[in-house]
Design an enzyme around this catalytic site. Structure first.
Site, PDB file in Angstrom:
ATOM      1  N   SER A 142      -5.368   0.759   6.780  1.00 23.17           N
ATOM      2  CA  SER A 142      -5.466  -0.629   7.242  1.00 23.17           C
ATOM      3  C   SER A 142      -6.479  -0.670   8.375  1.00 23.17           C
ATOM      4  CB  SER A 142      -4.089  -1.070   7.774  1.00 23.17           C
ATOM      5  OG  SER A 142      -4.193  -2.299   8.483  1.00 23.17           O
ATOM      6  N   TYR A 155       3.852   0.177  12.512  1.00 20.15           N
ATOM      7  CA  TYR A 155       2.804   0.030  11.488  1.00 20.15           C
ATOM      8  C   TYR A 155       1.502   0.676  11.963  1.00 20.15           C
ATOM      9  CZ  TYR A 155       0.101  -2.432   7.848  1.00 20.15           C
ATOM     10  OH  TYR A 155      -0.701  -2.746   6.772  1.00 20.15           O
TER      11      TYR A 155
HETATM   12  P1  NAD Z   1       2.983  -6.139  -0.954  1.00 23.45           P
HETATM   13  O1  NAD Z   1       4.239  -6.435  -0.196  1.00 23.45           O
HETATM   14  O2  NAD Z   1       2.473  -7.118  -1.957  1.00 23.45           O
HETATM   15  O3  NAD Z   1       3.094  -4.730  -1.693  1.00 23.45           O
HETATM   16  C1  NAD Z   1       3.845  -3.657  -1.174  1.00 23.45           C
HETATM   17  C2  NAD Z   1       4.259  -2.787  -2.326  1.00 23.45           C
HETATM   18  O4  NAD Z   1       5.015  -1.671  -1.800  1.00 23.45           O
HETATM   19  C3  NAD Z   1       5.169  -3.504  -3.329  1.00 23.45           C
HETATM   20  O5  NAD Z   1       4.895  -3.047  -4.628  1.00 23.45           O
HETATM   21  C4  NAD Z   1       6.561  -3.042  -2.883  1.00 23.45           C
HETATM   22  O6  NAD Z   1       7.533  -3.114  -3.910  1.00 23.45           O
HETATM   23  C5  NAD Z   1       6.252  -1.607  -2.499  1.00 23.45           C
HETATM   24  N1  NAD Z   1       7.269  -1.005  -1.653  1.00 23.45           N
HETATM   25  C6  NAD Z   1       7.777  -1.452  -0.480  1.00 23.45           C
HETATM   26  N2  NAD Z   1       8.736  -0.617  -0.045  1.00 23.45           N
HETATM   27  C7  NAD Z   1       8.831   0.380  -0.942  1.00 23.45           C
HETATM   28  C8  NAD Z   1       9.637   1.560  -1.056  1.00 23.45           C
HETATM   29  N3  NAD Z   1      10.564   1.861  -0.140  1.00 23.45           N
HETATM   30  N4  NAD Z   1       9.467   2.329  -2.133  1.00 23.45           N
HETATM   31  C9  NAD Z   1       8.555   2.035  -3.092  1.00 23.45           C
HETATM   32  N5  NAD Z   1       7.764   0.957  -3.039  1.00 23.45           N
HETATM   33  C10 NAD Z   1       7.904   0.142  -1.981  1.00 23.45           C
HETATM   34  O7  NAD Z   1       1.907  -5.881   0.182  1.00 23.45           O
HETATM   35  P2  NAD Z   1       0.375  -5.452   0.157  1.00 23.45           P
HETATM   36  O8  NAD Z   1      -0.290  -6.268   1.174  1.00 23.45           O
HETATM   37  O9  NAD Z   1      -0.165  -5.417  -1.225  1.00 23.45           O
HETATM   38  O10 NAD Z   1       0.477  -3.976   0.753  1.00 23.45           O
HETATM   39  C11 NAD Z   1       0.007  -2.828   0.092  1.00 23.45           C
HETATM   40  C12 NAD Z   1      -0.522  -1.859   1.121  1.00 23.45           C
HETATM   41  O11 NAD Z   1      -1.669  -2.426   1.748  1.00 23.45           O
HETATM   42  C13 NAD Z   1       0.438  -1.518   2.242  1.00 23.45           C
HETATM   43  O12 NAD Z   1       0.355  -0.136   2.540  1.00 23.45           O
HETATM   44  C14 NAD Z   1      -0.083  -2.333   3.405  1.00 23.45           C
HETATM   45  O13 NAD Z   1       0.260  -1.770   4.643  1.00 23.45           O
HETATM   46  C15 NAD Z   1      -1.556  -2.267   3.141  1.00 23.45           C
HETATM   47  N6  NAD Z   1      -2.356  -3.288   3.799  1.00 23.45           N
HETATM   48  C16 NAD Z   1      -2.173  -4.593   3.538  1.00 23.45           C
HETATM   49  C17 NAD Z   1      -2.959  -5.547   4.178  1.00 23.45           C
HETATM   50  C18 NAD Z   1      -2.814  -7.011   3.919  1.00 23.45           C
HETATM   51  O14 NAD Z   1      -3.428  -7.794   4.649  1.00 23.45           O
HETATM   52  N7  NAD Z   1      -2.056  -7.434   2.941  1.00 23.45           N
HETATM   53  C19 NAD Z   1      -3.928  -5.131   5.086  1.00 23.45           C
HETATM   54  C20 NAD Z   1      -4.089  -3.775   5.335  1.00 23.45           C
HETATM   55  C21 NAD Z   1      -3.308  -2.856   4.681  1.00 23.45           C
END
Ligand code: NAD
Length: 260
Positions: A142, A155
């Site tokens: 991130s 985080y």
């Molecule tokens: P999201 O909530 O849509 O997806 C998260 C995924 O992780 C889902 O499939 C969920 O079911 C899964 N998950 C959560 N807890 C879990 C567990 N205990 N076991 C197995 N699976 C689990 O969110 P996203 O934004 O797509 O996030 C994906 C990644 O991207 C994360 O690592 C997040 O930190 C990172 N990220 C997101 C952003 C953003 O702005 N959305 C920015 C930077 C980084």
């Protein structure tokens, strides 16, 4: 480009992970999905990958906060696939509070899912990749792996940790055909972020759209969200031969956030 490769994408039932799984399947890779959600919806997603892209898709619902479930998932991948060529560590959760108010169990959960799970999948995937002398490890870190924001102690600590782990993995595999890199997205409008937009809208008594605009404008000089598909394409690039000498680094896709 990826025909014959087998990819495991954690946290791929929604958001960025699903977009990455689609990008890899679109390039011909067989895919194992992981994550939580409605069983029928997940099965529909799995099937649609197969019909749309002509690849084989599996699903494993391991809870990545549990080491034994991660081990079982990796065994399942080996049984179904023969081994994981492309490991995308993407599952993640968020929790916000000031450090002095941060619930200990939330700290433990964020560190377990966002950081420790990456250690477990990596340690279990590398031996097979070494045997094949090829592998791609792509960690969704991130912008918060590079810079901090208030109220995100767990985080930010986890994501900085993921970047450190990525570098160590890259050094230890540098003389092989394995690469390990991190992608550092800025704001992507997924479930994880939608919850933060809603909370901020409530606190400031403004509409959801106004809250979204303020959130993105506060951090992104571009004032635009990154799309999940853009992160999917970034992952695809890291799988390509063009990226075979890129290892131990990160790619920021953040509208200019961390250039400031
Ligand atoms: P999201 O909530 O849509 O997806 C998260 C995924 O992780 C889902 O499939 C969920 O079911 C899964 N998950 C959560 N807890 C879990 C567990 N205990 N076991 C197995 N699976 C689990 O969110 P996203 O934004 O797509 O996030 C994906 C990644 O991207 C994360 O690592 C997040 O930190 C990172 N990220 C997101 C952003 C953003 O702005 N959305 C920015 C930077 C980084």
């Amino acid at each position: 480009m990826l025909t014959g490769k087998r990819a495991l994408v954690t946290g791929s039932t929604s958001g960025i992970g699903l977009a990455m799984a689609k990008a890899l399947a679109g390039a011909g890779a067989d895919v194992m999905l992981n994550g939580f959600g409605d069983a029928d919806a997940i099965e529909a997603t799995r099937k649609s990958l197969e019909t749309e892209y002509g690849v084989t898709a599996f699903y494993n619902g391991a809870d990545l906060s549990k080491a034994d479930q991660i081990e079982a998932m990796m065994q399942d991948a080996e049984a179904k696939f023969g081994g994981v060529d492309i490991l995308i560590n993407n599952a993640g959760i968020q929790f916000t509070a000031n450090v002095e108010d941060f619930p200990v169990e939330k700290w433990d959960a964020v560190i377990a899912i966002n950081l420790t799970s990456v250690f477990h999948t990596t340690r279990l995937a590398v031996p097979y990749m070494r045997k094949k002398n090829w592998g791609r490890i792509i960690n969704t870190a991130s912008a918060h792996g590079l810079v901090a924001s208030v109220q995100k102690a767990a985080y930010v600590a986890a994501k900085h940790g993921v970047i450190g782990l990525t570098k160590v993995t890259a050094l230890e595999t540098a003389e092989t055909g394995i690469t390990a890199n991190a992608i550092c997205p800025g704001w992507v409008r997924t479930e994880l972020v939608e919850r933060q937009i809603e909370a901020r809208a409530k606190d400031a008594n403004i509409s959801i759209e106004e809250s979204a605009t303020r959130l993105v404008s506060d951090k992104h000089p571009s004032k635009q969200f990154v799309s999940p598909e853009q992160i999917g394409q970034t992952a695809l690039f890291l799988c390509s031969d063009a990226a075979s000498q890129m290892t131990g680094t990160h790619l920021s896709v953040d509208g200019g956030w961390t250039a400031q």
